[in-house]
Scaffold this active site. Structure first.
Site, mmCIF file in Angstrom:
data_model
loop_
_atom_site.group_PDB
_atom_site.id
_atom_site.type_symbol
_atom_site.label_atom_id
_atom_site.label_comp_id
_atom_site.label_asym_id
_atom_site.label_seq_id
_atom_site.Cartn_x
_atom_site.Cartn_y
_atom_site.Cartn_z
ATOM 1 N N GLY A 39 0.830 -1.214 0.000
ATOM 2 C CA GLY A 39 0.000 0.000 0.000
ATOM 3 C C GLY A 39 0.855 1.249 0.000
ATOM 4 O O GLY A 39 1.898 1.291 0.643
ATOM 5 N N ARG B 224 0.666 -4.736 -5.803
ATOM 6 C CA ARG B 224 0.714 -6.026 -5.106
ATOM 7 C C ARG B 224 1.080 -7.044 -6.182
ATOM 8 O O ARG B 224 0.546 -7.005 -7.292
ATOM 9 C CB ARG B 224 -0.631 -6.303 -4.450
ATOM 10 C CG ARG B 224 -0.936 -5.209 -3.395
ATOM 11 C CD ARG B 224 -1.706 -5.692 -2.204
ATOM 12 N NE ARG B 224 -1.371 -4.929 -1.008
ATOM 13 C CZ ARG B 224 -1.940 -3.769 -0.639
ATOM 14 N NH1 ARG B 224 -2.873 -3.216 -1.377
ATOM 15 N NH2 ARG B 224 -1.571 -3.168 0.482
ATOM 16 N N ASP C 230 4.725 -4.888 6.129
ATOM 17 C CA ASP C 230 5.225 -6.193 6.574
ATOM 18 C C ASP C 230 5.202 -7.237 5.466
ATOM 19 O O ASP C 230 6.105 -8.075 5.374
ATOM 20 C CB ASP C 230 4.497 -6.673 7.835
ATOM 21 C CG ASP C 230 3.013 -6.866 7.616
ATOM 22 O OD1 ASP C 230 2.461 -6.231 6.698
ATOM 23 O OD2 ASP C 230 2.397 -7.650 8.353
ATOM 24 N N THR D 116 4.105 2.415 5.802
ATOM 25 C CA THR D 116 2.693 2.013 5.798
ATOM 26 C C THR D 116 1.935 2.927 6.737
ATOM 27 O O THR D 116 2.436 3.256 7.812
ATOM 28 C CB THR D 116 2.498 0.537 6.236
ATOM 29 O OG1 THR D 116 1.115 0.333 6.566
ATOM 30 C CG2 THR D 116 3.324 0.147 7.448
ATOM 31 N N ASP E 297 -0.503 2.101 8.428
ATOM 32 C CA ASP E 297 -1.120 1.329 9.512
ATOM 33 C C ASP E 297 -0.307 1.309 10.810
ATOM 34 O O ASP E 297 -0.844 0.979 11.863
ATOM 35 C CB ASP E 297 -1.347 -0.126 9.056
ATOM 36 C CG ASP E 297 -2.150 -0.208 7.772
ATOM 37 O OD1 ASP E 297 -2.949 0.716 7.525
ATOM 38 O OD2 ASP E 297 -1.976 -1.176 7.011
ATOM 39 N N ASP F 33 1.744 -0.837 11.804
ATOM 40 C CA ASP F 33 1.598 -2.169 12.403
ATOM 41 C C ASP F 33 2.874 -3.005 12.326
ATOM 42 O O ASP F 33 2.807 -4.232 12.337
ATOM 43 C CB ASP F 33 0.428 -2.916 11.730
ATOM 44 C CG ASP F 33 0.617 -3.056 10.227
ATOM 45 O OD1 ASP F 33 1.555 -2.443 9.672
ATOM 46 O OD2 ASP F 33 -0.158 -3.780 9.590
ATOM 47 N N ARG G 68 -6.150 -1.662 8.383
ATOM 48 C CA ARG G 68 -6.206 -3.119 8.186
ATOM 49 C C ARG G 68 -6.535 -3.803 9.515
ATOM 50 O O ARG G 68 -7.520 -3.452 10.141
ATOM 51 C CB ARG G 68 -4.916 -3.635 7.542
ATOM 52 C CG ARG G 68 -4.797 -3.144 6.109
ATOM 53 C CD ARG G 68 -4.040 -4.081 5.236
ATOM 54 N NE ARG G 68 -2.617 -3.966 5.500
ATOM 55 C CZ ARG G 68 -1.679 -4.547 4.771
ATOM 56 N NH1 ARG G 68 -2.016 -5.295 3.732
ATOM 57 N NH2 ARG G 68 -0.418 -4.396 5.048
HETATM 58 P P1 ADP Z 1 2.442 -4.350 2.603
HETATM 59 O O1 ADP Z 1 3.903 -4.415 2.264
HETATM 60 O O2 ADP Z 1 1.915 -2.956 2.572
HETATM 61 O O3 ADP Z 1 2.142 -5.112 3.886
HETATM 62 P P2 ADP Z 1 1.313 -6.585 1.061
HETATM 63 O O4 ADP Z 1 1.055 -7.432 2.270
HETATM 64 O O5 ADP Z 1 0.260 -6.538 0.013
HETATM 65 O O6 ADP Z 1 1.636 -5.063 1.429
HETATM 66 O O7 ADP Z 1 2.684 -7.116 0.399
HETATM 67 C C1 ADP Z 1 3.223 -6.476 -0.749
HETATM 68 C C2 ADP Z 1 3.841 -7.498 -1.646
HETATM 69 O O8 ADP Z 1 4.897 -8.185 -0.962
HETATM 70 C C3 ADP Z 1 2.926 -8.606 -2.114
HETATM 71 O O9 ADP Z 1 2.130 -8.239 -3.228
HETATM 72 C C4 ADP Z 1 3.909 -9.693 -2.508
HETATM 73 O O10 ADP Z 1 4.462 -9.429 -3.786
HETATM 74 C C5 ADP Z 1 5.021 -9.504 -1.469
HETATM 75 N N1 ADP Z 1 4.829 -10.479 -0.373
HETATM 76 C C6 ADP Z 1 3.930 -10.432 0.630
HETATM 77 N N2 ADP Z 1 4.020 -11.504 1.435
HETATM 78 C C7 ADP Z 1 4.999 -12.284 0.909
HETATM 79 C C8 ADP Z 1 5.591 -13.549 1.272
HETATM 80 N N3 ADP Z 1 5.167 -14.239 2.336
HETATM 81 N N4 ADP Z 1 6.581 -14.020 0.486
HETATM 82 C C9 ADP Z 1 7.016 -13.342 -0.582
HETATM 83 N N5 ADP Z 1 6.507 -12.151 -0.974
HETATM 84 C C10 ADP Z 1 5.524 -11.623 -0.247
#
Ligand code: ADP
Length: 319
Positions: A11, A72, A103, A125, A127, A129, A171
């Site tokens: 995000g 994403r 995260d 982020t 959030d 978090d 979230r």
């Molecule tokens: P944020 O970083 O804001 O928490 P997301 O949770 O959507 O956002 O994660 C962003 C991107 O990071 C995902 O679209 C994916 O490409 C990558 N990602 C998330 N979790 C994993 C994971 N467990 N292993 C590998 N890549 C991941």
């Protein structure tokens, strides 16, 4: 370290641009080259990148969003996707990658480390978090945006003697609701970290009415409940005029606050310092007034502790 890459992922958060600027300028200051991957891990897999020069990051410190774009990238969660990314990284000639994101993005960065790519993370982020950092980039701006909206809604709430249930982002975390609720003087704050009882919320409303309160604001974190369902419950048990405002994406837009710009500048520059000192596999955190490197595993394994004392204070002050 001669050449590094940078990307923004997950995000968007206001202040990400200030972080990109800090990474680019600090690296160039130390004689390195920087390339920027577009659309987070998507661009990393597809080889979409540009050389970033001093001028590439001019005039962005005050802009929300991210000039590198973000996305994403579900394919990156699969090993095959990450292997494509590693190939691009090797071909691009970078020695390390700076990931600015939340995260989920850090889980991706840790997976890259496990495939032999030097990676550092900058927490971005709204959030807030992420454990091991008191603040994430974008949180302060979001809290100010929400507080501003609460002030505005309060004007109409007072004039019409209404109860407003305002739903805010975060979230599965309630940090934005708590901080903006405390700053905006909300009568009740509902967050996922603390169990709540709608009967108690109604009791607080009734107490307020008894002592002549003309209006009330209830802030609901999206991870705690939906504002619509809270409002329905209140309507069915009281005679009050209850309305709903769902703030949505206005919360994460606009010019970042000075706090977020300073945080982003410090963390972005520290990411470059960390790499120069030979460390990687870590995120930068702002903990007790100090910028620190924390291993991804440690930060990702911990649940950030929710400031229950602040919640208690908000409840007392809104008596
Ligand atoms: P944020 O970083 O804001 O928490 P997301 O949770 O959507 O956002 O994660 C962003 C991107 O990071 C995902 O679209 C994916 O490409 C990558 N990602 C998330 N979790 C994993 C994971 N467990 N292993 C590998 N890549 C991941």
């Amino acid at each position: 370290m001669r050449k590094i890459g940078v990307l923004t992922s997950g995000g968007d958060a206001p202040g990400m641009n200030a972080a990109i600027r800090a990474v680019v300028r600090k690296a160039i200051y130390h004689g390195m080259e920087v390339i920027g991957f577009r659309r987070g891990y998507h661009g990393l897999m597809e080889g979409e990148f540009d050389l970033l020069r001093l001028g590439s990051v001019a005039d962005i410190i005050h802009r929300g969003g991210t000039i590198l774009l973000t996305a994403r990238a579900p394919e990156f969660i699969e090993l095959a996707g990450r292997q494509r990314a590693v190939k691009v990284i090797r071909e691009s000639g970078i020695d390390a990658l700076v990931v600015i994101g939340g995260d989920g993005s850090f889980r991706g960065a840790l997976e890259l480390e496990n495939l032999g790519v030097c990676t550092v993370g900058v927490p971005g982020t709204i959030d807030n978090d992420i454990a091991c950092t008191d603040y994430t980039i974008g949180f302060d701006t979001a809290v100010n945006n929400v507080t501003d909206a609460v002030n505005k809604v309060r004007d109409t709430a007072t004039s019409h003697e209404r109860v407003y249930v305002i739903e805010v982002m975060g979230r599965s975390a309630g940090y934005i609701a708590l901080a903006a609720g405390l700053a905006g003087g909300a009568e009740s704050i509902l967050v996922p970290e603390i169990p709540f009882d709608l009967d108690e919320v109604m009791e607080r409303l009734r107490r307020g009415v008894k002592r002549g309160k003309l209006h009330s604001i209830i802030l609901v974190a999206e991870g705690a409940a939906s504002a619509i369902s809270v409002a329905e419950a209140l309507k069915s048990h009281t005679h009050m005029d209850v309305r709903v405002t769902i703030l949505g994406h206005v919360q994460r837009g606009g010019t970042p606050t000075a706090f977020d710009r300073m945080l982003a500048s410090r963390l972005g520059a520290a990411a470059v310092d960390l790499l120069r000192s030979g460390c990687h596999g870590q995120m930068l955190g702002f903990l007790n007034g100090q910028v620190q490197g924390i291993p991804f595993e440690k930060a990702l394994a911990q649940q950030k502790s929710f400031p229950k004392d602040l919640y208690q204070l908000a409840t007392i002050l809104a008596i």
